[in-house]
Design a protein around this motif. Structure first.
Motif, PDB file in Angstrom:
ATOM      1  N   LYS A 145      16.414  62.907 -79.650  1.00 47.32           N
ATOM      2  CA  LYS A 145      16.497  61.529 -80.100  1.00 47.32           C
ATOM      3  C   LYS A 145      16.278  60.561 -78.940  1.00 47.32           C
ATOM      4  CE  LYS A 145      19.534  58.729 -83.017  1.00 47.32           C
ATOM      5  NZ  LYS A 145      20.857  58.645 -83.614  1.00 47.32           N
ATOM      6  N   LYS A 146      16.972  60.789 -77.829  1.00 46.95           N
ATOM      7  CA  LYS A 146      16.859  59.902 -76.675  1.00 46.95           C
ATOM      8  C   LYS A 146      15.480  59.989 -76.042  1.00 46.95           C
ATOM      9  CE  LYS A 146      21.683  59.705 -75.289  1.00 46.95           C
ATOM     10  NZ  LYS A 146      22.666  60.044 -74.267  1.00 46.95           N
ATOM     11  N   THR A 147      14.968  61.199 -75.898  1.00 43.43           N
ATOM     12  CA  THR A 147      13.673  61.358 -75.247  1.00 43.43           C
ATOM     13  C   THR A 147      12.554  60.770 -76.099  1.00 43.43           C
ATOM     14  OG1 THR A 147      13.542  63.599 -76.126  1.00 43.43           O
ATOM     15  CG2 THR A 147      14.309  63.366 -73.862  1.00 43.43           C
ATOM     16  N   ALA A 148      12.670  60.847 -77.425  1.00 45.76           N
ATOM     17  CA  ALA A 148      11.658  60.281 -78.307  1.00 45.76           C
ATOM     18  C   ALA A 148      11.641  58.760 -78.190  1.00 45.76           C
ATOM     19  CB  ALA A 148      11.924  60.683 -79.756  1.00 45.76           C
ATOM     20  N   LYS A 149      12.826  58.167 -78.057  1.00 46.87           N
ATOM     21  CA  LYS A 149      12.926  56.716 -77.931  1.00 46.87           C
ATOM     22  C   LYS A 149      12.258  56.247 -76.641  1.00 46.87           C
ATOM     23  CE  LYS A 149      16.610  53.893 -79.657  1.00 46.87           C
ATOM     24  NZ  LYS A 149      18.033  53.606 -79.678  1.00 46.87           N
ATOM     25  N   LYS A 150      12.529  56.974 -75.555  1.00 48.85           N
ATOM     26  CA  LYS A 150      11.951  56.616 -74.260  1.00 48.85           C
ATOM     27  C   LYS A 150      10.437  56.737 -74.289  1.00 48.85           C
ATOM     28  CE  LYS A 150      15.678  57.630 -71.042  1.00 48.85           C
ATOM     29  NZ  LYS A 150      16.098  58.493 -69.935  1.00 48.85           N
ATOM     30  N   SER A 151       9.923  57.826 -74.864  1.00 48.48           N
ATOM     31  CA  SER A 151       8.483  58.033 -74.888  1.00 48.48           C
ATOM     32  C   SER A 151       7.793  56.994 -75.774  1.00 48.48           C
ATOM     33  CB  SER A 151       8.144  59.445 -75.361  1.00 48.48           C
ATOM     34  OG  SER A 151       8.586  59.642 -76.678  1.00 48.48           O
ATOM     35  N   ALA A 152       8.462  56.547 -76.829  1.00 51.49           N
ATOM     36  CA  ALA A 152       7.881  55.518 -77.692  1.00 51.49           C
ATOM     37  C   ALA A 152       7.739  54.205 -76.927  1.00 51.49           C
ATOM     38  CB  ALA A 152       8.750  55.308 -78.923  1.00 51.49           C
ATOM     39  N   LYS A 153       8.749  53.885 -76.119  1.00 53.98           N
ATOM     40  CA  LYS A 153       8.675  52.660 -75.324  1.00 53.98           C
ATOM     41  C   LYS A 153       7.555  52.749 -74.293  1.00 53.98           C
ATOM     42  CE  LYS A 153      13.329  50.755 -75.526  1.00 53.98           C
ATOM     43  NZ  LYS A 153      14.519  50.387 -74.745  1.00 53.98           N
ATOM     44  N   LYS A 154       7.442  53.923 -73.646  1.00 56.92           N
ATOM     45  CA  LYS A 154       6.406  54.111 -72.634  1.00 56.92           C
ATOM     46  C   LYS A 154       5.015  53.964 -73.246  1.00 56.92           C
ATOM     47  CE  LYS A 154       8.578  56.947 -69.126  1.00 56.92           C
ATOM     48  NZ  LYS A 154       8.584  58.262 -68.459  1.00 56.92           N
ATOM     49  N   SER A 155       4.799  54.581 -74.410  1.00 54.79           N
ATOM     50  CA  SER A 155       3.480  54.523 -75.036  1.00 54.79           C
ATOM     51  C   SER A 155       3.161  53.104 -75.493  1.00 54.79           C
ATOM     52  CB  SER A 155       3.395  55.494 -76.209  1.00 54.79           C
ATOM     53  OG  SER A 155       4.310  55.129 -77.220  1.00 54.79           O
ATOM     54  N   ALA A 156       4.165  52.362 -75.910  1.00 55.70           N
ATOM     55  CA  ALA A 156       3.937  50.977 -76.322  1.00 55.70           C
ATOM     56  C   ALA A 156       3.501  50.136 -75.126  1.00 55.70           C
ATOM     57  CB  ALA A 156       5.195  50.393 -76.942  1.00 55.70           C
ATOM     58  N   ARG A 157       4.109  50.407 -73.971  1.00 56.35           N
ATOM     59  CA  ARG A 157       3.742  49.674 -72.765  1.00 56.35           C
ATOM     60  C   ARG A 157       2.315  50.007 -72.335  1.00 56.35           C
ATOM     61  NH1 ARG A 157       8.403  51.397 -69.650  1.00 56.35           N
ATOM     62  NH2 ARG A 157      10.107  50.549 -70.813  1.00 56.35           N
ATOM     63  N   LYS A 158       1.943  51.287 -72.474  1.00 49.97           N
ATOM     64  CA  LYS A 158       0.601  51.703 -72.091  1.00 49.97           C
ATOM     65  C   LYS A 158      -0.457  51.025 -72.953  1.00 49.97           C
ATOM     66  CE  LYS A 158       1.531  56.228 -70.092  1.00 49.97           C
ATOM     67  NZ  LYS A 158       1.392  57.674 -70.275  1.00 49.97           N
ATOM     68  N   MET A 159      -0.141  50.831 -74.217  1.00 48.00           N
ATOM     69  CA  MET A 159      -1.093  50.228 -75.150  1.00 48.00           C
ATOM     70  C   MET A 159      -1.191  48.719 -74.959  1.00 48.00           C
ATOM     71  SD  MET A 159      -2.224  52.632 -77.147  1.00 48.00           S
ATOM     72  CE  MET A 159      -2.182  52.968 -78.867  1.00 48.00           C
ATOM     73  N   GLY A 160      -0.334  48.166 -74.123  1.00 47.94           N
ATOM     74  CA  GLY A 160      -0.395  46.731 -73.878  1.00 47.94           C
ATOM     75  C   GLY A 160       0.478  45.915 -74.809  1.00 47.94           C
ATOM     76  N   ARG A 161       1.252  46.595 -75.659  1.00 54.54           N
ATOM     77  CA  ARG A 161       2.152  45.890 -76.565  1.00 54.54           C
ATOM     78  C   ARG A 161       3.539  45.865 -75.953  1.00 54.54           C
ATOM     79  NH1 ARG A 161      -0.067  49.585 -80.584  1.00 54.54           N
ATOM     80  NH2 ARG A 161       1.899  50.680 -80.364  1.00 54.54           N
ATOM     81  N   PRO A 162       4.234  44.776 -76.103  1.00 56.01           N
ATOM     82  CA  PRO A 162       5.617  44.765 -75.616  1.00 56.01           C
ATOM     83  C   PRO A 162       6.480  45.622 -76.530  1.00 56.01           C
ATOM     84  CG  PRO A 162       5.099  42.694 -76.688  1.00 56.01           C
ATOM     85  CD  PRO A 162       3.824  43.484 -76.626  1.00 56.01           C
ATOM     86  N   ALA A 163       7.425  46.334 -75.938  1.00 54.86           N
ATOM     87  CA  ALA A 163       8.335  47.161 -76.728  1.00 54.86           C
ATOM     88  C   ALA A 163       9.204  46.252 -77.587  1.00 54.86           C
ATOM     89  CB  ALA A 163       9.197  48.016 -75.813  1.00 54.86           C
ATOM     90  N   ALA A 164       9.593  46.732 -78.749  1.00 57.23           N
ATOM     91  CA  ALA A 164      10.407  45.940 -79.664  1.00 57.23           C
ATOM     92  C   ALA A 164      11.730  45.580 -79.012  1.00 57.23           C
ATOM     93  CB  ALA A 164      10.647  46.722 -80.945  1.00 57.23           C
ATOM     94  N   LYS A 165      12.072  44.308 -79.082  1.00 59.93           N
ATOM     95  CA  LYS A 165      13.324  43.859 -78.479  1.00 59.93           C
ATOM     96  C   LYS A 165      14.436  43.963 -79.505  1.00 59.93           C
ATOM     97  CE  LYS A 165      11.233  40.755 -75.167  1.00 59.93           C
ATOM     98  NZ  LYS A 165      11.135  39.379 -74.697  1.00 59.93           N
ATOM     99  N   ARG A 166      15.575  44.496 -79.051  1.00 52.03           N
ATOM    100  CA  ARG A 166      16.705  44.683 -79.963  1.00 52.03           C
ATOM    101  C   ARG A 166      17.436  43.374 -80.229  1.00 52.03           C
ATOM    102  NH1 ARG A 166      20.392  49.456 -78.051  1.00 52.03           N
ATOM    103  NH2 ARG A 166      21.787  47.727 -78.209  1.00 52.03           N
ATOM    104  N   GLY A 167      17.817  42.669 -79.190  1.00 53.20           N
ATOM    105  CA  GLY A 167      18.683  41.509 -79.370  1.00 53.20           C
ATOM    106  C   GLY A 167      17.955  40.199 -79.187  1.00 53.20           C
ATOM    107  N   ALA A 168      16.807  40.057 -79.801  1.00 48.43           N
ATOM    108  CA  ALA A 168      16.041  38.827 -79.652  1.00 48.43           C
ATOM    109  C   ALA A 168      16.724  37.708 -80.423  1.00 48.43           C
ATOM    110  CB  ALA A 168      14.627  39.034 -80.166  1.00 48.43           C
ATOM    111  N   THR A 169      17.212  36.729 -79.688  1.00 47.11           N
ATOM    112  CA  THR A 169      17.879  35.584 -80.314  1.00 47.11           C
ATOM    113  C   THR A 169      17.354  34.307 -79.695  1.00 47.11           C
ATOM    114  OG1 THR A 169      19.658  35.671 -78.704  1.00 47.11           O
ATOM    115  CG2 THR A 169      20.002  36.875 -80.750  1.00 47.11           C
ATOM    116  N   LYS A 170      17.935  33.209 -80.137  1.00 52.64           N
ATOM    117  CA  LYS A 170      17.533  31.923 -79.589  1.00 52.64           C
ATOM    118  C   LYS A 170      17.900  31.829 -78.128  1.00 52.64           C
ATOM    119  CE  LYS A 170      19.527  29.713 -83.097  1.00 52.64           C
ATOM    120  NZ  LYS A 170      20.202  28.587 -83.703  1.00 52.64           N
ATOM    121  N   ARG A 171      17.160  31.036 -77.406  1.00 50.33           N
ATOM    122  CA  ARG A 171      17.443  30.831 -75.990  1.00 50.33           C
ATOM    123  C   ARG A 171      18.750  30.069 -75.833  1.00 50.33           C
ATOM    124  NH1 ARG A 171      12.225  29.156 -72.540  1.00 50.33           N
ATOM    125  NH2 ARG A 171      11.558  31.290 -72.458  1.00 50.33           N
TER     126      ARG A 171
END
Length: 102
Positions: free
Chosen positions: A60-86
């Motif tokens: 579970k943990k390793t899959a999450k890490k690899s998903a973030k890495k692949s998203a970065r490689k593709m040029g997309r920002p990884a999904a943010k968990r706590g995106a709120t107002k500034r």
């Protein structure tokens, strides 16, 4: 059949003892370890490196890490968990997150 070997037991025992004494330090940053979970993780990691019988890290943990890495490689920002107002503090976001889960 036992999941963990004798070497893993001794490494975790040593890490826990050092943590309780206050001499256990984390790898990269060198900060003092105060969490029991982190102490166990350090012991198991050392046992793995020493060739002890320890199960692989959870998929579970390793899959999450690899998903973030692949998203970065593709040029997309990884999904943010706590995106709120500034301007909102971290504690405010935590309480908001807790209340939204219920």
């Amino acid at each position: 059949m036992a999941k963990y070997g004798k070497k893993a037991q001794t490494k975790v025992k040593r890490a826990m003892h050092e943590m309780k004494e206050g001499t256990l330090r984390s790898g990269r940053s060198g900060k003092k370890v105060t969490s029991r979970k982190q102490a166990v993780a350090i012991g198991l990691s050392e046992a793995r490196q020493a060739g002890g019988k320890v199960p692989k890290k959870s998929a579970k943990k390793t899959a999450k890490k690899s998903a973030k890495k692949s998203a970065r490689k593709m040029g997309r920002p990884a999904a943010k968990r706590g995106a709120t107002k500034r301007g909102t503090s971290r504690s405010t976001r935590k309480t908001a997150r807790k209340s939204s889960r219920r």
